[in-house]
Write an enzyme that holds these catalytic residues in place. Structure first.
Site, PDB file in Angstrom:
ATOM      1  N   CYS A   1       0.850  -1.101   0.033  1.00 50.30           N
ATOM      2  CA  CYS A   1       0.042   0.076  -0.013  1.00 50.30           C
ATOM      3  C   CYS A   1       0.725   1.182  -0.002  1.00 50.30           C
ATOM      4  CB  CYS A   1      -0.962  -0.051   1.235  1.00 50.30           C
ATOM      5  SG  CYS A   1      -2.176  -1.487   1.119  1.00 50.30           S
TER       6      CYS A   1
ATOM      7  N   HIS B   1      -2.612  19.523   7.399  1.00 49.12           N
ATOM      8  CA  HIS B   1      -3.240  18.124   7.218  1.00 49.12           C
ATOM      9  C   HIS B   1      -2.711  16.961   7.152  1.00 49.12           C
ATOM     10  CE1 HIS B   1      -6.387  21.478   6.029  1.00 49.12           C
ATOM     11  NE2 HIS B   1      -5.508  21.897   5.168  1.00 49.12           N
TER      12      HIS B   1
ATOM     13  N   HIS C   1      -2.790   6.410   5.684  1.00 44.69           N
ATOM     14  CA  HIS C   1      -3.201   5.293   4.589  1.00 44.69           C
ATOM     15  C   HIS C   1      -4.569   4.772   5.514  1.00 44.69           C
ATOM     16  CE1 HIS C   1      -3.661   1.574   2.657  1.00 44.69           C
ATOM     17  NE2 HIS C   1      -3.029   0.844   3.745  1.00 44.69           N
TER      18      HIS C   1
ATOM     19  N   HIS D   1      12.574   1.511   5.129  1.00 36.48           N
ATOM     20  CA  HIS D   1      12.451   0.215   5.097  1.00 36.48           C
ATOM     21  C   HIS D   1      12.897  -0.802   5.988  1.00 36.48           C
ATOM     22  CE1 HIS D   1      11.722  -3.792   3.082  1.00 36.48           C
ATOM     23  NE2 HIS D   1      11.721  -3.092   1.673  1.00 36.48           N
TER      24      HIS D   1
ATOM     25  N   ASN E   1     -10.661   0.076   2.375  1.00 34.92           N
ATOM     26  CA  ASN E   1      -9.210   0.225   2.284  1.00 34.92           C
ATOM     27  C   ASN E   1      -8.799   0.103   0.501  1.00 34.92           C
ATOM     28  OD1 ASN E   1      -6.344  -0.188   1.581  1.00 34.92           O
ATOM     29  ND2 ASN E   1      -5.949  -1.772   3.382  1.00 34.92           N
TER      30      ASN E   1
ATOM     31  N   HIS F   1     -14.314   4.846   5.695  1.00 40.70           N
ATOM     32  CA  HIS F   1     -15.938   4.808   5.739  1.00 40.70           C
ATOM     33  C   HIS F   1     -16.459   4.671   4.232  1.00 40.70           C
ATOM     34  CE1 HIS F   1     -20.026   5.702   6.441  1.00 40.70           C
ATOM     35  NE2 HIS F   1     -20.131   5.146   7.554  1.00 40.70           N
TER      36      HIS F   1
END
Length: 482
Positions: free
Chosen positions: A215, A379, A383, A294, A416, A412
């Site tokens: 993702c 802001h 994810h 990573h 995902n 919502h």
């Protein structure tokens, strides 16, 4: 690597050749104009002075010219986000909880225990009743064929790209760099080849396909596009971020592999980037920082999101019980790398003092000082992996509920959607009219491996929502309890 630097230097020399030639010419004209007003005696004295110091004058002029040239060629080009478009699925693909459970039951793949587990996950997931699944998973039995998977990815990619081109009036032939990131579906020909074929792009287009990166791959693609835009002058790049659901739904009874079925939903985004200075006046954002970390060297991190076969050979993605802990560690690594670039000196000093105090006097259980990122960012786009993932970041960064509103509402509304979720969140902020000139937004994404990537953008204007966003017909109903 040497050839890359040569190519970069050549590209920038050609790009700035006209200014480099014109500026000295203008300087000569100004000097000649000034000289025309001087008396003959003064001109003779100036000429005599130049003759006596000819070597110094030549060295000085050469140094100035080379200095200006080196600065221009070494300076990073700004990368502008002209606009982006999020795919808006048609209404007939909606999958409310009741329909999801009915299809799961009628498909006959799951036993009673697995059906009950999925119901509990849905109820606690933070997803709403208006998320979408591809057509193949609405069939009974489901049809996870390669043809159906291609149909899904074409629907998402071309839907987002068509909206993007329509909103920006940029022609597909003007796009010279194309990235597609899709973790679990990598057919031949590639997804980028499908885009080239659909829009009949020229032979000189540069295409890149990112797979298996989870993702967080959308920010990876942004980072790579940024690097290529430093090499190639006055051009456009497009990043398409998506995930394929059709061929990656799990039809077994391993609970750790059932969770993605309940969370992942149909979606994708197309992002238009450019290094053209002329695009600055209409671009929404400028890219400020990209930081990628990573933690794959750690075995627990490496295996926490794993594509495997279960005991009876059913393929799926297994989520480890350590996922939240691993995500927290990855986030700490990322903010440690990002902090020095964005935090004010006061926050850096407070963190350093807490670090030294813990090392010298504190216990192992005492936490470090968490910098106040609200003094830097207006802001946050976290994810939307799950309600738990958003909550973990909220706790780790000590954010307010209003800071994670966009993330919770995107989860919502759309579920995902993998790497594109951060763009649905940014679209939500725009739709609410909250993005003002000079605001900074922090996008945070997690991915298998395990990775945590960050992108920081600065708004160049009071950003208005683009047409045909997923929020266009429903933003008045948000926020909702989730």
């Amino acid at each position: 690597m040497n050839l890359i630097y040569v190519k970069t230097g050549y590209s920038r020399l050609i790009t700035y050749l006209v200014p480099l030639c014109v500026v000295p010419f203008i300087g000569i004209i100004i000097i000649m104009k000034q000289a025309s007003h001087m008396k003959q005696e003064d001109m003779d004295q100036v000429w005599l002075h130049l003759q006596c110091n000819l070597v110094r004058v030549i060295i000085c002029c050469t140094t100035i010219v080379f200095g200006i040239t080196f600065y221009i060629m070494r300076r990073s080009r700004p990368v502008y986000l002209v606009d982006f478009a999020c795919y808006k699925p048609p209404p007939h693909l909606k999958v409310p909880f009741s329909k999801f459970m009915l299809h799961s039951t009628l498909n006959g793949y799951f036993n009673g225990s697995s059906l009950g587990f999925q119901r509990k996950i849905l109820e606690r997931s933070g997803l709403g009743e208006e998320t979408h699944l591809p057509q193949a998973l609405h069939s009974i039995p489901s049809n996870p064929s390669i043809a159906a998977a291609r149909e899904e990815v074409e629907q998402v990619m071309f839907g987002a790209l068509d909206d993007l081109f329509a909103n920006t009036n940029v022609k597909p032939k003007d796009i010279k760099i194309v990235f597609v990131n899709c973790s679990l579906f990598n057919p031949t020909p590639s997804l980028t080849a499908m885009i080239v074929n659909r829009y009949k792009k020229g032979y000189d287009v540069r295409t890149y396909n990112l797979g298996g990166m989870g993702c967080s791959a959308g920010i990876t693609a942004i980072d790579l596009a940024k690097d290529l835009l430093q090499l190639h002058g006055n051009t456009y790049a497009v990043v398409v971020s998506t995930e394929n659901i059709t061929q990656n739904c799990y039809f077994g009874n391993n609970r750790a592999m059932l969770i993605p079925n309940c969370l992942f939903r149909l979606g994708g985004a197309a992002i238009l980037l450019s290094n053209k200075f002329s695009e600055r006046r209409r671009a929404k954002y400028e890219l400020v920082h990209v930081v990628r970390t990573h933690n794959g060297a750690d075995d627990k991190s490496f295996k926490c999101v794993h594509q495997v076969q279960d005991a009876v050979g059913k393929l799926g993605v297994c989520l480890s019980r350590d996922l939240m802990e691993v995500a927290g560690e990855a986030l700490k690594a990322n903010i440690t790398a990002l902090g020095p670039f964005v935090l004010p000196m006061r926050e850096k000093l407070l963190f350093l003092c807490s670090f030294l105090a813990k090392k010298l006097f504190g216990s192992e259980k005492k936490a470090y000082y968490v910098p106040n990122f609200n003094v830097v960012f207006d802001h946050f786009c976290i994810h939307a992996g799950s309600k738990a993932v958003i909550g973990e970041v909220e706790r780790n960064l000590k954010l307010l509920p209003s800071d994670v509103e966009a993330s919770r509402m995107a989860l919502h509304r759309s579920g995902n959607t993998s790497s594109s979720s951060i763009w649905y969140e940014l679209a939500y902020i725009e739709a609410k009219g909250k993005m003002k000139r000079g605001n900074r937004v922090w996008q945070i994404a997690f991915g298998s491996g395990f990775k945590c990537n960050s992108a920081v953008w600065k708004a160049l204007t009071h950003v208005k929502p683009s047409p045909n966003t997923p929020w266009e017909d429903c933003i008045h109903r948000y926020p909702v309890a989730a």
